[in-house]
Design a protein around this motif. Structure first.
Motif, mmCIF file in Angstrom:
data_model
loop_
_atom_site.group_PDB
_atom_site.id
_atom_site.type_symbol
_atom_site.label_atom_id
_atom_site.label_comp_id
_atom_site.label_asym_id
_atom_site.label_seq_id
_atom_site.Cartn_x
_atom_site.Cartn_y
_atom_site.Cartn_z
ATOM 1 N N UNK A 155 6.962 -1.471 13.719
ATOM 2 C CA UNK A 155 6.235 -0.557 12.826
ATOM 3 C C UNK A 155 4.790 -1.034 12.639
ATOM 4 N N UNK A 156 4.600 -2.186 12.020
ATOM 5 C CA UNK A 156 3.237 -2.638 11.718
ATOM 6 C C UNK A 156 2.425 -2.942 12.971
ATOM 7 N N UNK A 157 3.038 -3.530 13.977
ATOM 8 C CA UNK A 157 2.283 -3.896 15.176
ATOM 9 C C UNK A 157 1.930 -2.686 16.039
ATOM 10 N N UNK A 158 2.658 -1.597 15.898
ATOM 11 C CA UNK A 158 2.464 -0.450 16.774
ATOM 12 C C UNK A 158 1.729 0.716 16.122
ATOM 13 N N UNK A 178 8.328 6.179 -4.374
ATOM 14 C CA UNK A 178 7.032 6.664 -3.925
ATOM 15 C C UNK A 178 6.742 6.294 -2.477
ATOM 16 N N UNK A 179 5.853 7.070 -1.892
ATOM 17 C CA UNK A 179 5.373 6.791 -0.546
ATOM 18 C C UNK A 179 4.333 5.667 -0.591
ATOM 19 N N UNK A 180 3.952 5.219 0.601
ATOM 20 C CA UNK A 180 2.879 4.235 0.714
ATOM 21 C C UNK A 180 2.228 4.418 2.083
ATOM 22 N N UNK A 181 1.343 3.515 2.445
ATOM 23 C CA UNK A 181 0.757 3.479 3.783
ATOM 24 C C UNK A 181 0.916 2.076 4.345
ATOM 25 N N UNK A 182 0.856 1.968 5.665
ATOM 26 C CA UNK A 182 0.933 0.638 6.263
ATOM 27 C C UNK A 182 -0.268 -0.205 5.862
ATOM 28 N N UNK A 183 -1.414 0.422 5.688
ATOM 29 C CA UNK A 183 -2.590 -0.333 5.280
ATOM 30 C C UNK A 183 -2.443 -0.968 3.913
ATOM 31 N N UNK A 184 -1.764 -0.280 2.997
ATOM 32 C CA UNK A 184 -1.547 -0.837 1.661
ATOM 33 C C UNK A 184 -0.580 -2.008 1.687
ATOM 34 N N UNK A 185 0.367 -2.001 2.635
ATOM 35 C CA UNK A 185 1.406 -3.030 2.672
ATOM 36 C C UNK A 185 1.087 -4.182 3.614
ATOM 37 N N UNK A 186 0.299 -3.953 4.634
ATOM 38 C CA UNK A 186 0.070 -4.964 5.675
ATOM 39 C C UNK A 186 -0.408 -6.321 5.129
ATOM 40 N N UNK A 187 -1.343 -6.364 4.165
ATOM 41 C CA UNK A 187 -1.797 -7.681 3.683
ATOM 42 C C UNK A 187 -0.704 -8.524 3.047
#
Length: 218
Positions: free
Chosen positions: A183-186, A199-208
């Motif tokens: 998921x994150x790498x691709x 709630x929803x989120x984005x990969x950018x919000x979770x990646x750090x």
């Protein structure tokens, strides 16, 4: 109104229109499960992700357009409580990760493996097998050709962490490895994440926070 993904049980669906796909999110049941109805805008064909509960609510969301298929993200009971009723009412095909099929008391028509393509009319999505929350958990990825990607993660990824692995270090390592590599790498930071609850989120919000999740072990 712009799509936010903030829904509550008993409330209306929140609907997002993309160029080729309409995404409707609704909350059902006593533990606030999310269900998602995907509709191909060109053909009207529909796919439901997780017939979690409240079959009357889900059938009302499906409407008169019919339902081609139901994808169950994983075998846990709260994600398929309305599956039998929805299938009986619509004749929809059932899809689930191959390793989870035996855990669902509704026959599986299409067992899914990692990388399998799931079609909704003219729209193609890709199943990603994420092992850990359950043996056969599936995330469904839609790479919008004219917008940002969308990923339906079931209970494998939420705002703030990966899914519950019951403090089993092997299951946690498997899940976070799969989430990171598949998921994150691709997928880019603007990928929108639609989880199985909340709630929803984005990969950018979770990646750090990935190193933090790995260090804490859940």
């Amino acid at each position: 109104m712009p799509y936010t993904g903030d829904v509550h049980v008993g409330g209306p669906a929140d609907v997002r229109e993309t160029t080729h796909l309409t995404i409707a999110k609704i909350a059902v049941g006593n533990i606030d499960n999310n269900a998602y109805l995907l509709r191909c805008r060109a053909t009207g064909e529909q796919l439901l992700i997780d017939a979690a509960d409240e079959p009357e609510t889900l059938l009302g969301l499906i409407g008169e357009g019919g339902l081609a298929a139901v994808l169950t993200t994983h075998q846990h009971w709260d994600h398929w409580r309305a599956l039998a009723e929805v299938v009986a009412a619509t004749g929809a095909r059932t899809l689930v990760g191959r390793a989870d099929a035996e855990g669902i008391p509704v026959p599986t028509d299409v067992p899914l493996d990692d990388g399998d393509v799931v079609r909704v009319g003219e729209v193609e999505l890709v199943a990603r097998h994420l092992v850990g929350h359950s043996p056969g958990s599936i995330a469904l990825v839609y790479r919008d050709p004219l917008g940002h990607p969308h990923v339906f993660t079931g209970d494998s990824l939420f705002p703030g962490g990966v899914g519950n692995t019951q403090k089993d270090p092997q299951r946690f390592a498997s899940l976070i490895d799969d989430v990171e590599t598949k998921i994150f790498a691709e997928l880019p930071d603007d990928t929108w994440v639609y989880p199985g609850h909340g709630r929803d989120t984005t990969l950018g919000a979770e990646r750090p926070h990935l190193p933090e999740w790995r260090n804490r072990g859940w």
